[in-house]
Design a protein around this motif. Sequence first.
Motif, PDB file in Angstrom:
ATOM      1  N   GLY B  76      11.251 -17.558  23.477  1.00 61.17           N
ATOM      2  CA  GLY B  76      11.408 -17.871  24.931  1.00 61.17           C
ATOM      3  C   GLY B  76      12.362 -19.197  24.852  1.00 61.17           C
TER       4      GLY B  76
ATOM      5  N   TYR C 374      21.307 -13.719  16.391  1.00 64.93           N
ATOM      6  CA  TYR C 374      20.528 -15.127  15.606  1.00 64.93           C
ATOM      7  C   TYR C 374      20.588 -15.190  14.219  1.00 64.93           C
ATOM      8  CZ  TYR C 374      18.099 -16.417  19.923  1.00 64.93           C
ATOM      9  OH  TYR C 374      17.664 -16.861  21.328  1.00 64.93           O
TER      10      TYR C 374
ATOM     11  N   SER D  36      14.027 -13.428  23.110  1.00 58.78           N
ATOM     12  CA  SER D  36      14.688 -14.164  24.233  1.00 58.78           C
ATOM     13  C   SER D  36      16.037 -14.826  23.842  1.00 58.78           C
ATOM     14  CB  SER D  36      13.701 -15.147  24.755  1.00 58.78           C
ATOM     15  OG  SER D  36      14.268 -15.904  25.776  1.00 58.78           O
ATOM     16  N   MET D  37      16.951 -14.790  24.568  1.00 59.32           N
ATOM     17  CA  MET D  37      18.110 -15.483  24.138  1.00 59.32           C
ATOM     18  C   MET D  37      18.017 -16.874  24.650  1.00 59.32           C
ATOM     19  SD  MET D  37      19.728 -13.240  22.598  1.00 59.32           S
ATOM     20  CE  MET D  37      21.009 -13.973  21.992  1.00 59.32           C
ATOM     21  N   ILE D  38      18.876 -17.634  23.984  1.00 59.27           N
ATOM     22  CA  ILE D  38      19.078 -19.087  24.629  1.00 59.27           C
ATOM     23  C   ILE D  38      19.900 -18.895  25.912  1.00 59.27           C
ATOM     24  CG2 ILE D  38      20.285 -21.147  24.189  1.00 59.27           C
ATOM     25  CD1 ILE D  38      18.583 -20.621  21.747  1.00 59.27           C
ATOM     26  N   GLY D  39      19.160 -19.338  26.912  1.00 58.33           N
ATOM     27  CA  GLY D  39      19.558 -19.281  28.194  1.00 58.33           C
ATOM     28  C   GLY D  39      20.030 -20.540  28.869  1.00 58.33           C
ATOM     29  N   ASP D  40      19.813 -20.477  30.379  1.00 56.86           N
ATOM     30  CA  ASP D  40      20.438 -21.603  30.909  1.00 56.86           C
ATOM     31  C   ASP D  40      19.290 -22.446  31.878  1.00 56.86           C
ATOM     32  OD1 ASP D  40      19.914 -19.734  32.809  1.00 56.86           O
ATOM     33  OD2 ASP D  40      21.410 -19.999  34.057  1.00 56.86           O
ATOM     34  N   THR D 115      20.641 -22.168  17.397  1.00 60.88           N
ATOM     35  CA  THR D 115      21.115 -22.333  18.552  1.00 60.88           C
ATOM     36  C   THR D 115      22.570 -23.114  18.276  1.00 60.88           C
ATOM     37  OG1 THR D 115      20.989 -23.172  20.945  1.00 60.88           O
ATOM     38  CG2 THR D 115      19.846 -24.313  19.257  1.00 60.88           C
ATOM     39  N   ALA D 123      19.539 -27.209  24.875  1.00 61.25           N
ATOM     40  CA  ALA D 123      18.909 -25.835  24.338  1.00 61.25           C
ATOM     41  C   ALA D 123      17.737 -25.676  24.454  1.00 61.25           C
ATOM     42  CB  ALA D 123      19.737 -25.629  22.939  1.00 61.25           C
ATOM     43  N   GLU D 124      16.832 -24.447  24.658  1.00 62.33           N
ATOM     44  CA  GLU D 124      15.638 -24.457  24.770  1.00 62.33           C
ATOM     45  C   GLU D 124      15.356 -23.170  23.840  1.00 62.33           C
ATOM     46  OE1 GLU D 124      14.156 -24.815  28.897  1.00 62.33           O
ATOM     47  OE2 GLU D 124      12.322 -23.847  28.077  1.00 62.33           O
ATOM     48  N   LEU D 125      14.474 -23.376  22.790  1.00 62.99           N
ATOM     49  CA  LEU D 125      14.188 -22.212  21.972  1.00 62.99           C
ATOM     50  C   LEU D 125      12.573 -22.370  21.956  1.00 62.99           C
ATOM     51  CD1 LEU D 125      15.828 -21.976  18.684  1.00 62.99           C
ATOM     52  CD2 LEU D 125      15.944 -23.923  20.338  1.00 62.99           C
TER      53      LEU D 125
END
Lengths: 71, 76, 596, 168
Positions: B76, C374, D36-40, D115, D123-125
């Motif tokens: 996520g 990744y 999930s990819m690192i997004g905005d 990230t 950055a949110e993961l």
Amino acid sequence: MTGNPLRIETSGGVLVGFVVLAVVVFELRTVLGMLFGIDVSGVVYFPVALAVLVGLLVAENALRSVGSKEG
Amino acid sequence: MNEGMVSADDGATHGDLERSVSAPPDQADVDRTLSHEEFDPKGTLALILVYFAILVGMWVFMYFVEFLGNGLTVVG
Amino acid sequence: MSTGSGAATFVDRYPEEASIVRQAFFVAFVAFGLGALFGVIQALHRTDILRFIPSTDYYTVLTAHGVLLVIVFTIFFLVGLFQWAITRSFDRPVEDIRITKAWLALMSVGSVVTGVTILLGFVDEVGISADVLFTFYAPLQAHPLFYAGLAVFLVGTWIAGADWFRSWLAWNAEHPDDRIPLQAFVVLTTMLMWYIATIGVAVAVLFFLLPWSLGLIETVNPLLTRTLFWFFGHPVVYFWLMPAYLLWYTVLPKIAGGRLFSDPLARVVFVLFLLLSTPVGIHHQYLDPGIAESFKFIAMTNTMFLLLPSLLTAFTVVASVEHGARQRGGTGLFGWLRALPWRDPAFTGMMLAGLMFAAGGFSGMINAGMNINYLVHNTLWVPGHFHLTVGTAVALTMMAGTYWLWPQLTNRRLYSRPIGLLQVVVWFGGMALMSNAMHVSGLYGIPRRTAEPQYQGFDFSTAFGSVAELNVQLAIGGTLLFVSALLFLANLAFSWGNPTTSGLGQTLPPALSGPDDSPRVLDNMRLWAAIALVLVALAYALPLGAIVADSGLFGPGGDAYPVTVVLNSVAVTAERLTASVGATLADVGGVLEVIR
Amino acid sequence: MHIHQYEKLWLGLSLLLIVGFVATVTYGAVGTPAISMIGDDGDTLNPNAIDDHPEFGDPGVEKVGESEYAAYVVARQFMFQPDPIVVPANTTVTFYVTSADVIHGFSVVGTNANTMVIPGEVAELTVEINDPGEYGIVCHEYCGNGHHGMEGLLKVVPADEYDGGDAE
């Protein structure tokens, strides 16, 4: 193919073939380790591989000189 | 029309030393002249199929074993 | 002057142009020698085999290595080769030699300014440095001369492109119905790609980084300048690659004794590179916060389709070589490989470069795969990859190509072909060792771009072997590469001592399937440039818009680094001081050393 | 335009390969677990104002749900805060990582948690953490001449040993 003026057999091909083979043999250990999880000690692998390669080179050289004598 | 051909002579007269290691002599002397239609690069096809197989195998290994098996999946 | 009865060489026919090519190659090879030296220093330093510089200077070495090799070496070789290709394939002199000299001078001045600015990083007292690496990500800041030199260099390359387009227009006026010769076609499509690609870096440098380093603007948006860098940063890798492709498509088949298999398909390949090289740069930013996943997905699909021209090239080039082998009497499914001129360093160098490119292609596919990124992002895997591509496919082909071109440019034979053969083979073996170690290290999580990948709090775990053993591999490989580079440069230097000989000219045979087999639309440069621009706009308008909308054209604030450290919180002061005490002590020690 | 049949075959295989790659990546993105990819999604903030930020001003781990934790991490020349980052086992942890100065990297060594850390961006993961253990954290983007010393530690402790707060 004798008599073809373009066909020139040289030892260059042997050198390049040997080096390419050496790299393939070198990578084989990586393949064993990464793909198959077989951890061969480098201290054992590399000397043995080198010995095999040198052996092949000597054998090839001997065969070629025999071949050229017959031919 | 071939692009800017300099000369028909291609250094063929420089003797064996030159010939064996440098560019081959004039292609007028070739053993066989192969045109596009009659030349089937079957050796190339064989080599490239081997490459294709390696690519597919390595991709599957890298993606499904190395990557998906690597832990701490970002979800996520 | 001894005489032979062969054909006239390039230098016989176009002495002024040959001089330009030689000068460009000279700059390229000086940069190559320096870059190789910095390379071996890194290989020995980061593996902790031999350290004779402080780790804080490692990044100056790394910046110099990157910029000298991938900007100066590759691009100077490119302009030299392209000048040769344009003049040779149009069979006409340059329109105005003063212009040609001017762009070469501009590029050289820019390179020297940037290069010297980087190297001043070793001399602390001067207070000028550019330890920002090849990627110069803000808010790390270089001295303004670093950016200014880059800008001058870029302008030089733009004028070079214009010079070649001018040759094309002049040639076209005299040959309105002829197809563009393949070599010129490669040059023109590549330069169109370059014009589009450099928009990104030109905007980043001229509108943001240079004014910022001069203090004209307060802040920059780090994500924006980084995205603009990669707008340029991916197509530039194809810019490096195209000279190698030019040699593989037009020279390699000839050396093999064959002819290019398909000219039409070659044109399709170069058009595909023009169209797809730029709208993919975001794949370098898969793990960047602030860019939506959907944009990353689009970049990923574009990147995967960009594999197509390289895969097609693999077939066409190998088939052309096979044609040569069969004409030389080669037989069998694989036996034809034995009928090739393996003693010729030009041939063997290009073939080994191509083989390495096939391997580098695979690691590139992994890099391109969005989420699998990744696993390898910013690990040593990545330099492992590009040392196979730019470091071997490109660099080794350039060296091999030089062996073939050298007599054409100087009327002198190469000093020693056996040394040339040894050189390309050593490069191949050295790179196999170094690159293998880098790829495997990367999979264990060892990062790239660090002076000391040896950490206090944890160890890297290995699936087999050990990190120490990989380090030894890497160091041996790097040393072999350095030896190979020296062999190459020495061989060329000694070649100057050879007497001039006439009749060393070489011809390039026409393709098996010639340009007339392809539709004329392939030669429509305006059309392809327009489509390429549309694709770039589609790929970049929304992400760039989103970045500016989120955090502004000049970013949300923040300082430039290195700057005088202004600590704005007592709470973190102690921690920061503790952390930086080691680095500071090292700096002080270095200064004291110099003063004494 | 004449194309040799072998070349047509290779063109087809090449396209198949490309489509296969895209399909694999897509499978990874929608499969279970969906990668999930690192997004905005993350906020933007002024890196010079981090110390006044409600979360990044005092970075650390907090409990945000039944077995869900949020870890606020600040990367700066040349350290991670907090260090070590301590989280309980068998939980879902969301890392919020930002930079106080230049571009850094944040990589949990030997895993896919990785990230870029860009000043101004968060950055949110989110990762699922199972067994107790220790992971190294490295900065994998060059961030200045002390870059090679920039490391951290992620400690996964058994739930009953977790003291619920900041490890600092």
